[in-house]
Scaffold this active site. Structure first.
Site, PDB file in Angstrom:
ATOM      1  N   SER A 238       0.818  -1.192  -0.333  1.00  0.00           N
ATOM      2  CA  SER A 238      -0.049   0.004  -0.040  1.00  0.00           C
ATOM      3  C   SER A 238       1.039   1.156  -0.106  1.00  0.00           C
ATOM      4  O   SER A 238       2.060   1.090   0.276  1.00  0.00           O
ATOM      5  CB  SER A 238      -0.913  -0.099   1.177  1.00  0.00           C
ATOM      6  OG  SER A 238      -1.432   1.211   1.468  1.00  0.00           O
TER       7      SER A 238
ATOM      8  N   TYR B 115      -2.777  -1.232  10.586  1.00  0.00           N
ATOM      9  CA  TYR B 115      -2.602  -1.324   8.951  1.00  0.00           C
ATOM     10  C   TYR B 115      -1.302  -0.924   8.444  1.00  0.00           C
ATOM     11  O   TYR B 115      -0.112  -1.497   7.750  1.00  0.00           O
ATOM     12  CB  TYR B 115      -3.501  -0.859   8.266  1.00  0.00           C
ATOM     13  CG  TYR B 115      -3.452  -1.112   6.833  1.00  0.00           C
ATOM     14  CD1 TYR B 115      -4.018  -2.333   6.345  1.00  0.00           C
ATOM     15  CD2 TYR B 115      -3.263   0.019   6.104  1.00  0.00           C
ATOM     16  CE1 TYR B 115      -4.168  -2.295   4.864  1.00  0.00           C
ATOM     17  CE2 TYR B 115      -3.338  -0.073   4.571  1.00  0.00           C
ATOM     18  CZ  TYR B 115      -3.803  -1.344   3.829  1.00  0.00           C
ATOM     19  OH  TYR B 115      -3.682  -1.280   2.776  1.00  0.00           O
TER      20      TYR B 115
END
Length: 265
Positions: A143, A156
């Site tokens: 990401s 995350y």
């Protein structure tokens, strides 16, 4: 022996980036192992697309929080495919929870899903490739938050930073076996995770992204297909950001914000 990919496994390929990647690799001539966690019907739809391109598809359920059992799924799919040349670690999950409200259970669930399970599956894939002595390609979908944090995403962010570090170290250690290891770091992509799965990304306005829109899953899949190919033979240990230029907006956005709304995520 020159590396010629024939088989691939793409985890979390029942939709979104995973599905587009599986189909893209099939279009490049690879047989594909497809995994799902909750959406079995979606996985079979992906398999149908792969078979429509004339390639074999095998499907299995994968739960990356099943540790270390998730590695057995990789082994089984590789057996059914007759080998494993390309492994795409795409399965993952996020949670938007402020740091001070993140429970130990929240933390462990995200870390197990996005980092622990990735470690197990990538290691199993690497061992298969080493035993086959044909080289290989390992690609992890991380990401942009592998590189920059986001408010409300402490677990995350930690998992994706960790996965990025794992990829770099694996690249150092696996190079002698002819295995390249890279990350692909998407920004906002129009998928079900962002409630935009059925909308053309070119019709969605994103003023804070230099290209003015979110990405399409196929645009991420195209980078993955390159990294899986023979053409990427001298690329390893890199993180390929696919975000429409969003990460370049850091200082620009910081100097132009006029309210504290960003603190809410």
């Amino acid at each position: 022996m020159a590396f010629e990919p024939r088989t691939a496994i793409v985890t979390g390929s029942n939709s979104g980036i995973g599905r587009s990647s599986a189909v893209g690799l099939a279009a490049a001539g690879l047989d594909v192992g497809i995994t799902w966690h909750r959406n079995e019907a979606g996985a079979h739809e992906t398999a149908d697309e792969v078979r429509a391109l004339g390639r074999r598809a095998v499907v299995a359920r994968l739960d990356t929080t099943d540790l270390p059992g998730c590695g057995d799924v990789v082994e089984s799919l590789a057996d059914q495919l007759g080998g494993l040349d390309v492994f795409v670690n795409n399965a993952g999950a996020g949670a938007s929870i402020p740091f001070l409200e993140t429970t130990w259970e929240d933390w462990r669930r995200v870390i197990a899903t996005d980092l622990d399970g990735a470690f197990i599956c990538i290691q199993r894939a690497a061992r298969r490739m080493i035993d086959a002595r044909r080289g290989g390609r390992i690609i992890a979908v991380t990401s942009v938050h592998e590189h920059q944090p986001r408010v409300g995403f402490s677990a995350y962010d930690a998992a994706k930073h960790g996965l990025g570090g794992l990829i770099k170290t694996a690249a150092l250690e696996l190079g002698e076996y002819g295995i390249t290891v890279n990350a692909v770091a998407p920004g906002e992509i129009a998928t079900h995770m962002n409630a935009d799965a059925n909308q053309d990304s070119h019709t969605i306005d994103r003023p804070g992204v230099p290209l003015g829109r979110p990405g399409d899953a196929r645009e991420v899949a195209a980078v993955i297909a390159f990294l899986a190919s023979t053409e990427s033979s001298f690329v390893t240990g890199a993180s390929w950001v696919v975000d429409g230029g969003m990460l370049q907006m850091g200082p620009q956005a910081g100097s132009h914000l006029t309210s504290d709304e960003w603190r809410q995520g």
